[in-house]
Write an enzyme that holds these catalytic residues in place. Structure first.
Site, mmCIF file in Angstrom:
data_model
loop_
_atom_site.group_PDB
_atom_site.id
_atom_site.type_symbol
_atom_site.label_atom_id
_atom_site.label_comp_id
_atom_site.label_asym_id
_atom_site.label_seq_id
_atom_site.Cartn_x
_atom_site.Cartn_y
_atom_site.Cartn_z
ATOM 1 N N LYS A 262 1.364 -3.190 -6.054
ATOM 2 C CA LYS A 262 0.140 -2.489 -6.453
ATOM 3 C C LYS A 262 0.369 -0.983 -6.379
ATOM 4 C CE LYS A 262 -4.655 -1.602 -4.928
ATOM 5 N NZ LYS A 262 -5.769 -2.000 -4.036
ATOM 6 N N ASP A 267 -7.568 5.558 -4.761
ATOM 7 C CA ASP A 267 -8.660 4.604 -4.967
ATOM 8 C C ASP A 267 -9.971 5.184 -4.443
ATOM 9 O OD1 ASP A 267 -10.275 2.416 -5.331
ATOM 10 O OD2 ASP A 267 -9.359 1.209 -3.731
ATOM 11 N N LYS A 274 -16.514 4.508 -2.881
ATOM 12 C CA LYS A 274 -16.338 4.341 -1.434
ATOM 13 C C LYS A 274 -17.081 5.452 -0.697
ATOM 14 C CE LYS A 274 -11.667 2.321 -1.540
ATOM 15 N NZ LYS A 274 -11.975 1.032 -0.912
ATOM 16 N N ASP A 285 -2.920 3.726 -1.479
ATOM 17 C CA ASP A 285 -3.187 2.469 -2.171
ATOM 18 C C ASP A 285 -2.061 2.063 -3.133
ATOM 19 O OD1 ASP A 285 -4.846 0.313 -2.192
ATOM 20 O OD2 ASP A 285 -6.244 1.113 -3.684
ATOM 21 N N ASP A 344 -14.492 -1.402 -7.133
ATOM 22 C CA ASP A 344 -13.592 -1.124 -6.006
ATOM 23 C C ASP A 344 -12.615 -2.279 -5.763
ATOM 24 O OD1 ASP A 344 -12.488 0.305 -3.973
ATOM 25 O OD2 ASP A 344 -14.118 -0.022 -2.533
ATOM 26 N N GLU A 346 -10.260 -3.192 -7.584
ATOM 27 C CA GLU A 346 -9.460 -2.818 -8.754
ATOM 28 C C GLU A 346 -8.026 -3.323 -8.682
ATOM 29 O OE1 GLU A 346 -9.750 -1.004 -6.151
ATOM 30 O OE2 GLU A 346 -7.676 -0.378 -5.819
ATOM 31 N N ARG A 348 -6.692 -6.161 -7.790
ATOM 32 C CA ARG A 348 -6.470 -7.485 -8.384
ATOM 33 C C ARG A 348 -6.538 -7.434 -9.912
ATOM 34 N NH1 ARG A 348 -11.422 -9.839 -4.981
ATOM 35 N NH2 ARG A 348 -10.725 -8.118 -3.672
HETATM 36 N N1 BES Z 1 -7.521 -0.469 -1.603
HETATM 37 C C1 BES Z 1 -8.616 -1.204 -1.118
HETATM 38 C C2 BES Z 1 -8.314 -2.056 0.093
HETATM 39 C C3 BES Z 1 -7.974 -1.331 1.366
HETATM 40 C C4 BES Z 1 -8.915 -1.158 2.350
HETATM 41 C C5 BES Z 1 -6.690 -0.907 1.620
HETATM 42 C C6 BES Z 1 -8.602 -0.528 3.534
HETATM 43 C C7 BES Z 1 -6.360 -0.274 2.795
HETATM 44 C C8 BES Z 1 -7.315 -0.095 3.760
HETATM 45 C C9 BES Z 1 -9.119 -2.143 -2.225
HETATM 46 O O1 BES Z 1 -8.963 -1.680 -3.513
HETATM 47 C C10 BES Z 1 -10.579 -2.319 -2.015
HETATM 48 O O2 BES Z 1 -11.296 -1.373 -2.135
HETATM 49 N N2 BES Z 1 -10.968 -3.545 -1.695
HETATM 50 C C11 BES Z 1 -12.326 -3.858 -1.473
HETATM 51 C C12 BES Z 1 -12.631 -5.155 -2.164
HETATM 52 C C13 BES Z 1 -14.078 -5.532 -2.176
HETATM 53 C C14 BES Z 1 -14.848 -4.602 -3.072
HETATM 54 C C15 BES Z 1 -14.192 -6.949 -2.638
HETATM 55 C C16 BES Z 1 -12.556 -3.976 0.036
HETATM 56 O O3 BES Z 1 -11.695 -4.507 0.719
HETATM 57 O O4 BES Z 1 -13.568 -3.496 0.505
HETATM 58 ZN ZN ZN Z 2 -7.498 -0.364 -3.849
HETATM 59 MN MN MN Z 3 -10.574 -0.502 -4.154
#
Ligand code: BES
Ligand code: ZN
Ligand code: MN
Length: 494
Positions: A262, A267, A274, A285, A344, A346, A348
């Site tokens: 990835k 992000d 966020k 990220d 968010d 993104e 996947r």
């Molecule tokens: N890049 C983040 C995940 C992340 C969180 C990485 C904390 C490192 C530390 C990912 O893109 C994300 O934002 N995931 C969301 C998914 C949710 C919206 C289903 C999350 O984990 O909150």
């Molecule tokens: Zn992310």
């Molecule tokens: Mn995200």
């Protein structure tokens, strides 16, 4: 940093400091300590050889080495390779904190205790030392002049071992340098590393280490109908890139491994933005991409006999009038559609394209690495990466590689029952699965896009960037995945 293997007695080395690793067990302890006492004509007190114990003392100033460092290894029965890395890290960090530039370490006789070869011992010593003194300081003006550890000599009293130690050093240096490169990429701010510059870095690295790197730009990605990569990148003025790395075509007969990383260079969350607090961390990220790039550096550096392909979809997830919105529907590379319920989620969306594209390389295994979910951080913290997949034997190999390198993985289930959480009424799948089991529903989303191949997904959200210092991983980008994947590829049989 220069690391050498030298045939020498500790009292004869010209380094600023000489370190000894000592077990706590009575017999081993006494044998080692009395040897040091005799050689240096001194009396050692107040040291027991306990794990994490460290004693620094001085010989007369005219002598070189003028400093002796004793480091405890604890009980031999409980000894591990990881403890050796940590002990070596302690020696290196102590040397650097004293503003000294050259360290000698007495190669410990642990072959029988660990059933490790001198080569493996040397590799562990080098990993611990080199990785522990890493600092991301390229943007700190005054740091450049400060004195750093520059030379390490691993000394052995046996001439026969020096050759093997030398080989181990070379492996350790290659792994450490590759890991440090992954750390640098992860730590680099978003205004330095964005899709275009991440691709440039890969191409520069590919030239140095002799593997191939092709880069697809936005138009090409559009023509390939990778709706996820295009969709997520739409909110940014930075155009997306798809980076394809390849090494070792001539080793195809031993199997083709595809590594997917990835590469979200920043992000913000997009329209589902966020919170401000802590958002800066999201420059990391692209930790999965960094792991894949670092693995190529190491695999090529070690000339590993494996065919490896890297696929890195890279985007910046931003907020703007042109960004994707909740409710939008994306069509991916393999024709399947996804409903974007949350912009968010993104990672996947871009991985879906990359995973279905992987099929083109007829892989014997596909491993993706992604800082995918906060839920995985909640579940496992910073000491293990989440692992999911469709092939138990590949996952067992990764577990083994994880124990050995101490980049540990922990398996989570992909039970069918979780699937209804990502069911969409208007598309083939929805990109979020609600509050519960977030790491798993992300894994199940990816599973919808894999081809007919063995697949493992590693969620490195908690391990790619550390909040707290570990023995040889300072807080910040960890470079996790590089040593793990190299070890996996070494032991892997298709
Ligand atoms: N890049 C983040 C995940 C992340 C969180 C990485 C904390 C490192 C530390 C990912 O893109 C994300 O934002 N995931 C969301 C998914 C949710 C919206 C289903 C999350 O984990 O909150
Ligand atoms: Zn992310
Ligand atoms: Mn995200």
């Amino acid at each position: 940093m220069k690391v050498t293997a030298d045939y020498a007695v500790p009292s004869s080395v010209k380094n600023d400091i000489v370190a000894f690793f000592i077990f706590q067990d009575k017999k081993l302890f006494e044998a080692e300590v009395s040897k040091i006492e005799k050689e240096f004509k001194l009396n050692i007190k107040d040291f027991l050889g306990k794990e994490n114990e460290m004693l620094l003392f001085y010989t007369t100033e005219k002598k070189i080495p003028s400093r002796l460092l004793l480091i405890g290894l604890g009980e031999s029965q409980k000894f591990t390779m990881e403890k050796l890395r940590r002990a070596s890290a302690t020696a290196a960090k102590k040397t650097q904190s004293l503003k000294l530039s050259s360290l000698a370490v007495n190669c410990p006789d642990v072959e029988n205790i660990l059933s490790l070869s001198p080569k493996e011992i040397a590799t562990a010593l080098v990993e611990g030392a080199l990785l522990s003194v890493y600092k991301y300081d390229k943007y700190i003006s005054k740091e450049k002049n400060s004195r750093k550890l520059e030379r390490i000599s691993i000394i052995s009293h046996s001439k026969n071992l020096v050759n093997q130690i030398q080989k181990g050093i070379q492996i350790g240096v290659t792994l450490a340098e590759a890991t440090k490169h992954a750390r640098d990429l992860t730590n680099a701010p978003g205004n330095e590393i964005y899709p275009e510059t991440l691709a440039k870095d890969s191409q520069r690295l590919a030239r140095t280490f002799k593997f191939s790197a092709s880069v697809f730009d936005k138009r090409k990605i559009q023509s390939m109908k990778m709706g996820g990569v295009i969709g997520v990148s739409k909110g940014s003025v930075r155009e997306p890139r798809l980076i394809i790395l390849e090494y070792g075509k001539q080793y195809k007969k031993y199997g083709t491994a595809v590594l997917v990383g990835k590469g979200v260079t920043f992000d913000t969350g997009g329209i589902s933005i966020k919170p401000a607090a802590g958002m800066a961390e999201m420059k990391m990220d692209m930790g999965g991409a960094a792991a894949v790039i670092g693995t190529f550096q190491a695999v090529a550096g070690l000339k590993l006999p494996r065919h490896v392909v890297g696929i890195i979809p890279s985007v910046e997830n931003m907020v703007s009038g042109s960004a994707i919105k909740p409710g939008d529907i994306i069509r991916h590379y393999n024709g399947k559609t996804s409903e974007v319920d949350n912009t968010d989620a993104e990672g996947r969306l871009i991985l879906a394209d990359a995973l279905s594209y992987a099929e083109k390389f007829h892989p014997d295994v596909v491993i993706d690495l992604a800082t995918l979910t906060g839920a995985c951080v909640v579940a496992l913290g910073q000491h293990a990466s989440g692992m999911m997949g469709n092939d138990q034997s590949t996952m067992e190999s990764l577990k083994t590689a994880g124990e050995k390198t101490y980049e540990r993985v922990w398996q989570l289930p992909l039970f069918d029952e979780y699937e209804k959480q990502i069911k969409s009424d208007i598309a083939d799948v929805k990109n979020v699965g609600g509050r519960w089991a977030g790491a798993i529903t992300a894994g199940l989303f990816l599973k919808k896009f894999i081809g007919n191949y063995k697949w493992v997904h590693l969620d490195i959200a908690g391990t790619a960037m550390l909040e707290e210092n570990l023995d040889y991983i300072p807080r910040g980008g960890s470079g996790v995945g590089v040593r793990l994947l190299v070890e996996f590829l070494k032991i892997w049989k298709k």
